[in-house]
Design an enzyme around this catalytic site. Structure first.
Site, PDB file in Angstrom:
ATOM      1  N   HIS A 464      14.659  72.729  -0.892  1.00 28.37           N
ATOM      2  CA  HIS A 464      14.280  71.632   0.000  1.00 28.37           C
ATOM      3  C   HIS A 464      13.826  70.413  -0.796  1.00 28.37           C
ATOM      4  O   HIS A 464      14.329  69.300  -0.584  1.00 28.37           O
ATOM      5  CB  HIS A 464      13.158  72.095   0.936  1.00 28.37           C
ATOM      6  CG  HIS A 464      12.609  71.023   1.818  1.00 28.37           C
ATOM      7  ND1 HIS A 464      12.992  70.860   3.121  1.00 28.37           N
ATOM      8  CD2 HIS A 464      11.696  70.033   1.584  1.00 28.37           C
ATOM      9  CE1 HIS A 464      12.363  69.817   3.647  1.00 28.37           C
ATOM     10  NE2 HIS A 464      11.562  69.310   2.724  1.00 28.37           N
ATOM     11  N   GLU A 465      12.886  70.611  -1.696  1.00 30.23           N
ATOM     12  CA  GLU A 465      12.356  69.470  -2.445  1.00 30.23           C
ATOM     13  C   GLU A 465      13.422  68.846  -3.341  1.00 30.23           C
ATOM     14  O   GLU A 465      13.414  67.633  -3.575  1.00 30.23           O
ATOM     15  CB  GLU A 465      11.128  69.887  -3.265  1.00 30.23           C
ATOM     16  CG  GLU A 465       9.940  70.322  -2.425  1.00 30.23           C
ATOM     17  CD  GLU A 465       9.481  69.272  -1.427  1.00 30.23           C
ATOM     18  OE1 GLU A 465       9.674  68.062  -1.699  1.00 30.23           O
ATOM     19  OE2 GLU A 465       8.940  69.643  -0.373  1.00 30.23           O
ATOM     20  N   HIS A 468      15.261  66.168  -1.552  1.00 28.94           N
ATOM     21  CA  HIS A 468      14.595  64.866  -1.678  1.00 28.94           C
ATOM     22  C   HIS A 468      14.937  64.231  -3.034  1.00 28.94           C
ATOM     23  O   HIS A 468      15.179  63.021  -3.133  1.00 28.94           O
ATOM     24  CB  HIS A 468      13.081  65.028  -1.588  1.00 28.94           C
ATOM     25  CG  HIS A 468      12.551  65.299  -0.219  1.00 28.94           C
ATOM     26  ND1 HIS A 468      12.815  64.497   0.860  1.00 28.94           N
ATOM     27  CD2 HIS A 468      11.726  66.288   0.238  1.00 28.94           C
ATOM     28  CE1 HIS A 468      12.193  64.969   1.931  1.00 28.94           C
ATOM     29  NE2 HIS A 468      11.527  66.049   1.582  1.00 28.94           N
ATOM     30  N   HIS A 471      18.221  62.622  -3.045  1.00 30.15           N
ATOM     31  CA  HIS A 471      18.171  61.376  -2.283  1.00 30.15           C
ATOM     32  C   HIS A 471      17.707  60.230  -3.198  1.00 30.15           C
ATOM     33  O   HIS A 471      18.222  59.104  -3.114  1.00 30.15           O
ATOM     34  CB  HIS A 471      17.219  61.551  -1.102  1.00 30.15           C
ATOM     35  CG  HIS A 471      17.483  60.624   0.037  1.00 30.15           C
ATOM     36  ND1 HIS A 471      16.762  60.676   1.211  1.00 30.15           N
ATOM     37  CD2 HIS A 471      18.357  59.611   0.212  1.00 30.15           C
ATOM     38  CE1 HIS A 471      17.204  59.744   2.046  1.00 30.15           C
ATOM     39  NE2 HIS A 471      18.164  59.083   1.455  1.00 30.15           N
TER      40      HIS A 471
END
Length: 674
Positions: A464-465, A468, A471
């Site tokens: 999940h991280e 980020h 991104h």
């Protein structure tokens, strides 16, 4: 010249020179940076030339670089290495930074120039026109149109809000450390693996409890060890330690701070013409209205509660076989038992297959290589802000450097709980800046010489991280204002949630999920069972999440002039009014430790996770329909969405990628709410 923030770093990718940075440099660097930025703002505002994009908007984007370099590093310390010295600096500098920001955005002369540029955007490209609109919106939301009295009060409010947010964060960090469960006997940890017991002994020794065992607290209410601990009394103590953070009658109580924060935010919203802070906060999100947010949450809550109650009945039966009635601290333990009985899945038995180095190199990085062509080379010659921090250089498939990725994976008493990503250098062509991003997790440190084994949930968090991080790394924008994750709060979680899908993708899980001793891969039949069991427990997880999201909105829909006198009673009433007041399923965050909303930028926006998940679930369907883990799919996602930051409307970026607006059905199916 002693200021390491005076100029861009000469290190690769402008990585901050952490070897030159210590607590003593921050206040002088802030002093210098604030002075420089204030002078730049004055020159822009007083420019005798007619306002245009270059001398006003682009000039604003280029200003304050020294201050920006100082701030990103300092607040990285505040989150991940908050020593007593750093906390003292934070208390001093936070209100000063709030006052400086007010001096910029409440500057009427400057706002008049922004307005003049906004009135005539002919000849600007789309990104430039969007930047003008963004600045105009930001000035208005900051109070640039207020009269003198209104601006004076706005300055007072912002200064106090800054102080309170800092105080909430620092009290919570101290109470989380102080509330860690100390146990005298290893027998009290029965059910945990030998590695976990050894890690608890190491944690106790580091905390000054030599010969004992310490279970640190993670930020949300649920504590991972509750699924394995066989001693019911240990489970109760651990659960209550988590649940009562910030509520005790001592100098770490955060409830009065939370109440004052909510009241002051309501007053500030009213100054700006909004009925509530929630209305103000959601006015610039992708959600069309606050009513639309409530409509979605109110639709999901009854189905989630119904599923949670059905799960509770199965757990009650399991608990009664052990001779007691089900309590909240029993939920994870008996849920794991039922999971084993129904699906033949033992979560604890998965840990030996999830060793940190394999998870990173053969899982997280491997998926990014297959999907986007990225390669990762650890740079041991580059250092971070703490010895735990590792640095990787990231390159595109053609060998060109893309940026740096830093990983900070272990828990420590100077580090906030939870997991997060932030940027040390925000990509922009205007400033010729490459991306440098960080992932923080809070994994318990193993005993010396032992491998770091992750829980299933920690592996999900790592993926999940890193979503980020991608991104931020893929950002390809001109202006730093739009870089990477600088998108609306209810969109920012979307790319990270999408990246979770690759954890159990066949080519990925077979590559990293290998037993740390034997090297044997996680058997396919176990993976199949994990997938089959995915919906089990969604009633609990959706209900506890919605409890937190609805509690957040309750705090921030208070009318101006009202201050909650009894925050604990307010919390109970808010959960009851929303229909999510289950004793067995407390909210994911209670008021006392809800850092996301009281000290983390998510005020009235915690709904964002499930709002983003609509986009995420629909995107996962697209990948499945189009062949999954392929370069063609990855390049499309990167080009149309990840690289765009906020340089175009995020929902338009989604439409460009998906070919249509998102549909909610995939989310309902995923969470068993159809």
């Amino acid at each position: 010249m002693d200021n390491p923030f005076l100029y861009p770093s000469s290190l690769p990718y402008q990585l901050p020179p952490f070897e030159q940075i210590n607590e003593d440099v921050f206040l002088p660097a802030f002093d210098s940076g604030i002075r420089e930025h204030a002078a730049q703002i004055e020159r822009i505002a007083a420019n005798p030339q007619a306002p245009d994009f270059g001398n006003t908007i682009a000039a604003l984007e280029s200003s304050g670089q020294e201050l920006g370099r100082t701030a990103v590093v300092f607040f990285t310390f505040c989150a991940a290495h908050a020593t007593e010295g750093v906390q003292q600096i934070q208390q001093e500098i936070s209100p000063r930074l709030a006052a400086h920001e007010d001096a910029v955005y409440l500057n009427r002369q400057l706002f008049d120039r922004v307005e003049a540029v906004a009135a005539e955007t002919g000849g600007l490209d789309d990104e430039q026109a969007r930047l003008v609109s963004e600045y105009r919106r930001r000035f208005i939301r900051a109070g640039a149109r207020l009269d003198d009295a209104g601006q004076a009060r706005m300055r007072e409010l912002n200064a106090r809000l800054s102080e309170l947010g800092t105080e909430f964060s620092q009290r919570l960090l101290k109470d989380t450390n102080d509330s860690a469960l100390v146990l005298d006997d290893a027998a009290e940890l029965d059910g945990l693996s030998d590695d976990d017991v050894a890690a608890a002994a190491t944690a106790a020794k580091q905390a000054g409890h030599d010969g004992k065992y310490l279970l640190s607290l993670v930020l949300p209410t649920p504590q991972p060890a509750l699924a394995s601990l066989t001693r019911r009394e240990t489970r109760r103590r651990l659960h209550e330690a988590s649940l009562n953070r910030g509520f005790r009658d001592n100098d770490r109580n955060t409830l009065a701070i939370a109440a004052e924060l909510a009241a002051l935010r309501a007053e500030r919203a009213a100054l700006l013409g909004f009925a509530t802070h929630a209305e103000y906060a959601t006015d610039d999100q992708t959600a069309p209205t606050l009513d639309a947010i409530h409509e979605m949450l109110d639709k999901l809550a009854p189905a989630a509660v119904r599923n949670a109650k059905a799960e509770a009945e199965e757990l009650r039966e399991a608990a009664r076989r052990n001779g007691h009635e089900l309590a909240a601290w029993d939920w994870a333990y008996y849920s794991e038992q039922v999971r084993r009985e129904k699906f033949d899945v033992d979560s604890a038995a998965l840990r030996p297959y999830f060793e940190l180095e394999r998870v990173l190199n053969d899982g997280v990085f491997y998926a990014a290589n297959r999907l986007y062509g990225l390669t990762f080379t650890e740079r041991t010659d580059l250092t971070g802000y703490h010895p735990d921090v590792r640095v990787w250089e990231v390159k595109d498939d053609d060998g060109t450097g893309l940026g740096l990725f830093l990983g900070d994976y272990y828990t420590r008493n100077t580090k906030n709980g939870g997991a997060w990503m932030n940027s040390l250098v925000h990509q922009s062509r205007l400033l010729d800046a490459p991306p440098v991003v960080i992932n923080n997790l809070n994994i318990s440190r193993p005993a010396a010489g032992e491998p770091t084994l992750l829980s299933f949930g920690e592996v999900v968090t790592a993926f999940h991280e890193f979503g980020h991080a991608l991104h931020g790394l893929f950002s390809d924008v001109t202006y730093p204002q739009f870089s990477g994750t600088a998108v609306p709060r209810d969109f920012v979680e979307y790319p990270s949630q999408v990246n979770e899908m690759w954890m159990l993708w066949p080519e990925v899980v077979s590559n990293f999920a290998k037993h740390h001793v034997t090297g044997e891969p996680l058997p396919q039949d176990v993976i199949d069972k994990v997938n089959a069991a995915a919906v089990w427990g969604e009633g609990f997880s959706t209900t506890e999440y919605l409890g937190a999201a609805l509690l957040d909105l309750a705090w921030h829909e208070l009318p101006p002039g009202e201050t909650v006198q009894d925050p604990e009673a307010f919390e109970a009433a808010a959960l009851a009014a929303a229909g999510v007041d289950l004793d067995l399923v407390p909210p994911r965050y209670r008021t006392g430790y809800f850092k996301h909303i009281f000290a983390g930028g998510y005020a009235a926006s915690y709904y964002a996770y499930i709002w983003s998940e609509v986009l995420d679930a629909d995107t996962v369907e697209w990948f499945r329909e189009n062949g999954g883990l392929t370069r063609e799919n990855g390049d499309r996602f990167r080009t149309e969405l990840l690289s765009r930051g906020n340089s175009i409307d995020p929902l338009q970026a989604f439409r460009n990628f998906r070919g249509r607006d998102a549909q909610i059905q995939p989310l309902l199916d995923r969470r068993g709410l159809a």
